[in-house]
Design a protein around this motif. Structure first.
Motif, PDB file in Angstrom:
ATOM      1  N   LEU A  42      10.431  -7.760   1.579  1.00 27.03           N
ATOM      2  CA  LEU A  42       9.357  -7.006   2.219  1.00 27.03           C
ATOM      3  C   LEU A  42       9.431  -5.503   1.939  1.00 27.03           C
ATOM      4  CD1 LEU A  42       8.962  -8.935   5.582  1.00 27.03           C
ATOM      5  CD2 LEU A  42       7.100  -8.313   4.023  1.00 27.03           C
ATOM      6  N   PHE A  43      10.626  -4.959   1.839  1.00 29.06           N
ATOM      7  CA  PHE A  43      10.728  -3.528   1.555  1.00 29.06           C
ATOM      8  C   PHE A  43      10.198  -3.210   0.159  1.00 29.06           C
ATOM      9  CE2 PHE A  43      14.256  -3.886   4.748  1.00 29.06           C
ATOM     10  CZ  PHE A  43      13.626  -3.140   5.728  1.00 29.06           C
ATOM     11  N   ILE A  44      10.528  -4.059  -0.788  1.00 32.27           N
ATOM     12  CA  ILE A  44      10.026  -3.866  -2.151  1.00 32.27           C
ATOM     13  C   ILE A  44       8.503  -4.027  -2.171  1.00 32.27           C
ATOM     14  CG2 ILE A  44      10.055  -4.814  -4.491  1.00 32.27           C
ATOM     15  CD1 ILE A  44      12.990  -5.594  -3.987  1.00 32.27           C
ATOM     16  N   ALA A  45       8.012  -5.011  -1.434  1.00 26.06           N
ATOM     17  CA  ALA A  45       6.558  -5.234  -1.367  1.00 26.06           C
ATOM     18  C   ALA A  45       5.856  -4.010  -0.793  1.00 26.06           C
ATOM     19  CB  ALA A  45       6.256  -6.474  -0.534  1.00 26.06           C
ATOM     20  N   MET A  46       6.425  -3.413   0.246  1.00 22.58           N
ATOM     21  CA  MET A  46       5.794  -2.253   0.868  1.00 22.58           C
ATOM     22  C   MET A  46       5.836  -1.024  -0.045  1.00 22.58           C
ATOM     23  SD  MET A  46       6.828  -2.508   4.907  1.00 22.58           S
ATOM     24  CE  MET A  46       5.663  -1.201   5.384  1.00 22.58           C
ATOM     25  N   ARG A  47       6.855  -0.916  -0.846  1.00 17.96           N
ATOM     26  CA  ARG A  47       6.877   0.178  -1.827  1.00 17.96           C
ATOM     27  C   ARG A  47       5.756   0.001  -2.836  1.00 17.96           C
ATOM     28  NH1 ARG A  47      10.468   3.925  -2.887  1.00 17.96           N
ATOM     29  NH2 ARG A  47       9.931   3.794  -5.082  1.00 17.96           N
ATOM     30  N   SER A  54      -1.012  -5.786   7.213  1.00 20.89           N
ATOM     31  CA  SER A  54      -0.030  -6.871   7.218  1.00 20.89           C
ATOM     32  C   SER A  54      -0.455  -7.987   6.270  1.00 20.89           C
ATOM     33  CB  SER A  54       0.144  -7.418   8.634  1.00 20.89           C
ATOM     34  OG  SER A  54      -1.079  -7.918   9.142  1.00 20.89           O
ATOM     35  N   ARG A  55      -1.756  -8.216   6.173  1.00 22.45           N
ATOM     36  CA  ARG A  55      -2.242  -9.269   5.266  1.00 22.45           C
ATOM     37  C   ARG A  55      -1.948  -8.900   3.816  1.00 22.45           C
ATOM     38  NH1 ARG A  55      -5.265 -13.430   6.294  1.00 22.45           N
ATOM     39  NH2 ARG A  55      -5.783 -12.613   8.363  1.00 22.45           N
ATOM     40  N   GLN A  56      -2.175  -7.642   3.458  1.00 17.47           N
ATOM     41  CA  GLN A  56      -1.919  -7.205   2.082  1.00 17.47           C
ATOM     42  C   GLN A  56      -0.426  -7.225   1.755  1.00 17.47           C
ATOM     43  OE1 GLN A  56      -3.897  -3.438   2.658  1.00 17.47           O
ATOM     44  NE2 GLN A  56      -5.645  -4.039   1.367  1.00 17.47           N
ATOM     45  N   ILE A  57       0.381  -6.805   2.702  1.00 21.29           N
ATOM     46  CA  ILE A  57       1.827  -6.805   2.477  1.00 21.29           C
ATOM     47  C   ILE A  57       2.345  -8.233   2.354  1.00 21.29           C
ATOM     48  CG2 ILE A  57       4.064  -6.214   3.507  1.00 21.29           C
ATOM     49  CD1 ILE A  57       2.555  -3.795   4.832  1.00 21.29           C
ATOM     50  N   ALA A  58       1.851  -9.121   3.211  1.00 25.98           N
ATOM     51  CA  ALA A  58       2.262 -10.530   3.157  1.00 25.98           C
ATOM     52  C   ALA A  58       1.859 -11.157   1.830  1.00 25.98           C
ATOM     53  CB  ALA A  58       1.637 -11.295   4.322  1.00 25.98           C
ATOM     54  N   ALA A  59       0.666 -10.810   1.355  1.00 29.93           N
ATOM     55  CA  ALA A  59       0.209 -11.358   0.077  1.00 29.93           C
ATOM     56  C   ALA A  59       1.091 -10.885  -1.074  1.00 29.93           C
ATOM     57  CB  ALA A  59      -1.246 -10.952  -0.172  1.00 29.93           C
ATOM     58  N   GLU A  60       1.462  -9.604  -1.045  1.00 29.61           N
ATOM     59  CA  GLU A  60       2.325  -9.066  -2.100  1.00 29.61           C
ATOM     60  C   GLU A  60       3.692  -9.739  -2.088  1.00 29.61           C
ATOM     61  OE1 GLU A  60       3.796  -7.031  -5.213  1.00 29.61           O
ATOM     62  OE2 GLU A  60       1.702  -6.876  -4.538  1.00 29.61           O
ATOM     63  N   LYS A  62       4.255 -12.713  -0.789  1.00 24.43           N
ATOM     64  CA  LYS A  62       4.070 -14.172  -0.757  1.00 24.43           C
ATOM     65  C   LYS A  62       4.726 -14.782   0.480  1.00 24.43           C
ATOM     66  CE  LYS A  62       3.589 -14.668  -5.777  1.00 24.43           C
ATOM     67  NZ  LYS A  62       3.506 -13.218  -6.036  1.00 24.43           N
ATOM     68  N   LEU A  63       4.387 -14.191   1.646  1.00 25.23           N
ATOM     69  CA  LEU A  63       4.957 -14.627   2.912  1.00 25.23           C
ATOM     70  C   LEU A  63       3.856 -14.910   3.925  1.00 25.23           C
ATOM     71  CD1 LEU A  63       7.810 -11.960   3.180  1.00 25.23           C
ATOM     72  CD2 LEU A  63       8.098 -14.358   2.531  1.00 25.23           C
ATOM     73  N   ASN A  64       4.249 -15.544   5.026  1.00 26.00           N
ATOM     74  CA  ASN A  64       3.313 -15.851   6.103  1.00 26.00           C
ATOM     75  C   ASN A  64       2.917 -14.565   6.830  1.00 26.00           C
ATOM     76  OD1 ASN A  64       2.928 -16.486   9.176  1.00 26.00           O
ATOM     77  ND2 ASN A  64       2.448 -18.392   8.106  1.00 26.00           N
ATOM     78  N   GLU A  65       1.610 -14.313   6.941  1.00 27.24           N
ATOM     79  CA  GLU A  65       1.133 -13.046   7.498  1.00 27.24           C
ATOM     80  C   GLU A  65       1.541 -12.854   8.946  1.00 27.24           C
ATOM     81  OE1 GLU A  65      -1.318 -10.403   9.845  1.00 27.24           O
ATOM     82  OE2 GLU A  65      -1.395 -12.613   9.944  1.00 27.24           O
ATOM     83  N   ARG A  66       1.532 -13.900   9.748  1.00 19.64           N
ATOM     84  CA  ARG A  66       1.839 -13.746  11.175  1.00 19.64           C
ATOM     85  C   ARG A  66       3.268 -13.239  11.375  1.00 19.64           C
ATOM     86  NH1 ARG A  66       2.452 -11.875  14.994  1.00 19.64           N
ATOM     87  NH2 ARG A  66       2.201 -12.544  17.176  1.00 19.64           N
ATOM     88  N   VAL A  68       5.023 -11.565   9.117  1.00 18.94           N
ATOM     89  CA  VAL A  68       5.069 -10.209   8.564  1.00 18.94           C
ATOM     90  C   VAL A  68       4.526  -9.206   9.574  1.00 18.94           C
ATOM     91  CG1 VAL A  68       4.131  -8.697   6.770  1.00 18.94           C
ATOM     92  CG2 VAL A  68       4.963 -10.985   6.165  1.00 18.94           C
ATOM     93  N   ARG A  69       3.458  -9.570  10.268  1.00 24.67           N
ATOM     94  CA  ARG A  69       2.852  -8.670  11.243  1.00 24.67           C
ATOM     95  C   ARG A  69       3.834  -8.345  12.374  1.00 24.67           C
ATOM     96  NH1 ARG A  69      -1.531 -11.021  14.847  1.00 24.67           N
ATOM     97  NH2 ARG A  69      -1.705 -12.402  13.030  1.00 24.67           N
ATOM     98  N   GLU A  70       4.551  -9.357  12.836  1.00 32.14           N
ATOM     99  CA  GLU A  70       5.516  -9.117  13.923  1.00 32.14           C
ATOM    100  C   GLU A  70       6.698  -8.291  13.424  1.00 32.14           C
ATOM    101  OE1 GLU A  70       5.526 -10.245  18.109  1.00 32.14           O
ATOM    102  OE2 GLU A  70       4.088 -10.216  16.459  1.00 32.14           O
ATOM    103  N   TRP A  71       7.129  -8.569  12.218  1.00 36.84           N
ATOM    104  CA  TRP A  71       8.216  -7.798  11.599  1.00 36.84           C
ATOM    105  C   TRP A  71       7.810  -6.333  11.451  1.00 36.84           C
ATOM    106  CZ3 TRP A  71       8.451  -5.201   6.842  1.00 36.84           C
ATOM    107  CH2 TRP A  71       9.721  -4.802   6.423  1.00 36.84           C
ATOM    108  N   LEU A  72       6.578  -6.084  11.079  1.00 39.01           N
ATOM    109  CA  LEU A  72       6.081  -4.717  10.948  1.00 39.01           C
ATOM    110  C   LEU A  72       6.101  -3.989  12.293  1.00 39.01           C
ATOM    111  CD1 LEU A  72       3.140  -5.338   8.473  1.00 39.01           C
ATOM    112  CD2 LEU A  72       5.117  -3.851   8.046  1.00 39.01           C
TER     113      LEU A  72
END
Length: 362
Positions: A42-47, A54-60, A62-66, A68-72
């Motif tokens: 996720l850190f690499i994806a956010m860079r 959260s949807r865009q980060i999850a897509a990058e 390749k993870l479940n958006e829900r 990822v949103r809580e992790w954010l």
């Protein structure tokens, strides 16, 4: 009489510790979340995404958006990420992007948080040892060698030629000409593999208790076409008796001696295995044997915690001494002297804040 119970604390002291305790809980949770962020990419994806939902980060990633949103949410409350006023667009704090996301080609430090997660994973088994004694064996730590390989890459493998080998004058030339080298507690053998590739005239041997780690090392050696390196599964508890006599010119032990069941026997075996004029390079935790002198240690709490939940307990699981990671320089020197070493030089290196490097000769 319990002095602590009879001591009257003022409300300000209680409030101060209460605030500190809340920070401890938050930081503990944040460490686990950082571990998750590292392992999921996720850190690499956010860079890569920059400011993103959260949807865009999850897509990058390749993870479940829900999830990822809580992790954010945890990253934002922990000061690792920022979000806009709507709470829907997130970006890493610049320093976090650099240190946790591998900015400018640097290695990410996020992997270190995995040690905190590992302590939680093994907690029940360690608590059982508090009651009955004994220890938790290596087999109960399924990802330990994986995490250690990353740790070793940054402290040992990457700086090997620039910082570590030059600690021994003339060693590089000797390796070029061809010598016998042993790595004790080699793990997945990353340091040996790098040296074997660089110095084809020398011969390299790695000993480790882990079947899994030595198997992985041997597979990589075969894939690289290296014929001057071999790995063996060895329990070194009796190494003082079973070590080959005067067989190696150079012996290394990277963050490995304090984990051994019998570090005294291992060190005596290393002394026995060294050829006349041979050198032993030992990396081990930089600390004092006196806990009072470690109170201001930058990562002392983490290291004592890791010792309790891994280093000490795996040694005790083998019926060993359980000296622990924080056995300290004074005890280390005592063990080395008892093993027959007389010349002990201790070094610190700027790239490694947690270890000492001992250059040891008979």
């Amino acid at each position: 009489m319990c002095i602590a119970c009879d001591t009257k604390l003022n409300p300000e002291s209680l409030d101060e510790f209460g605030d500190r305790f809340i920070r401890i809980l938050n930081h503990g949770a944040l460490a686990v979340m950082i571990s998750i962020g590292h392992r999921t990419g996720l850190f690499i994806a956010m860079r890569k995404t920059g400011p993103a939902t959260s949807r865009q980060i999850a897509a990058e990633a390749k993870l479940n958006e829900r999830y990822v949103r809580e992790w954010l949410g945890a990253m934002t409350c922990g000061g690792i990420a920022n979000c806009d006023e709507s709470g829907s667009v997130f970006t890493l704090v610049p320093a976090a992007a650099e240190m946790l996301g591998g900015g400018n080609g640097a290695e990410s430090l996020a992997y270190l948080a995995q040690y905190v997660a590992m302590m939680g994973f093994i907690e029940d088994k360690v608590i059982d040892c508090f009651h009955r004694g004994g220890g938790v064996p290596y087999s109960e730590f399924p990802r330990f060698h994986e995490v250690m390989a990353v740790d070793s890459k940054q402290t040992v493998v990457d700086p090997l030629f620039e910082h570590l080998l030059p600690l021994v004058p003339g060693l590089t030339m000797a390796l070029d000409n061809g010598i016998e080298v042993l790595d004790v507690g080699c793990g997945r053998g990353k340091a040996l593999l790098k040296m074997a590739a660089e110095f084809p005239q020398s011969r390299f041997t790695g000993f480790d208790l882990s079947v899994e780690a030595t198997r992985e090392a041997a597979k990589e050696a075969e894939a690289l076409g290296l014929v001057n390196v071999k790995f063996e599964v060895r329990d070194l508890s009796d190494f003082h008796k079973t070590a080959p006599i005067a067989a190696f010119d150079f012996i290394t032990a990277f963050d490995a001696i304090h984990d051994q069941a019998r570090p005294d026997h291992v060190l005596a075996g290393i002394r026995r295995a060294l050829k006349p004029g041979g050198v032993f390079l030992m990396q081990d935790i930089g600390a004092s044997s006196n806990v009072a002198e470690n109170k201001d240690h930058a990562i002392g709490t983490l290291l004592y915690g890791l010792s309790c939940t891994h280093c000490m307990t795996v040694s005790l699981a083998q019926g060993g001494l359980g000296v622990g990671a924080m056995w300290g320089e004074q005890l280390t020197r005592d063990f080395l002297k008892d093993a027959g070493f007389r010349r002990i030089d201790r070094h610190t290196l700027s790239h490694d804040i947690q270890n000492y490097y001992y250059i040891v000769k008979p």
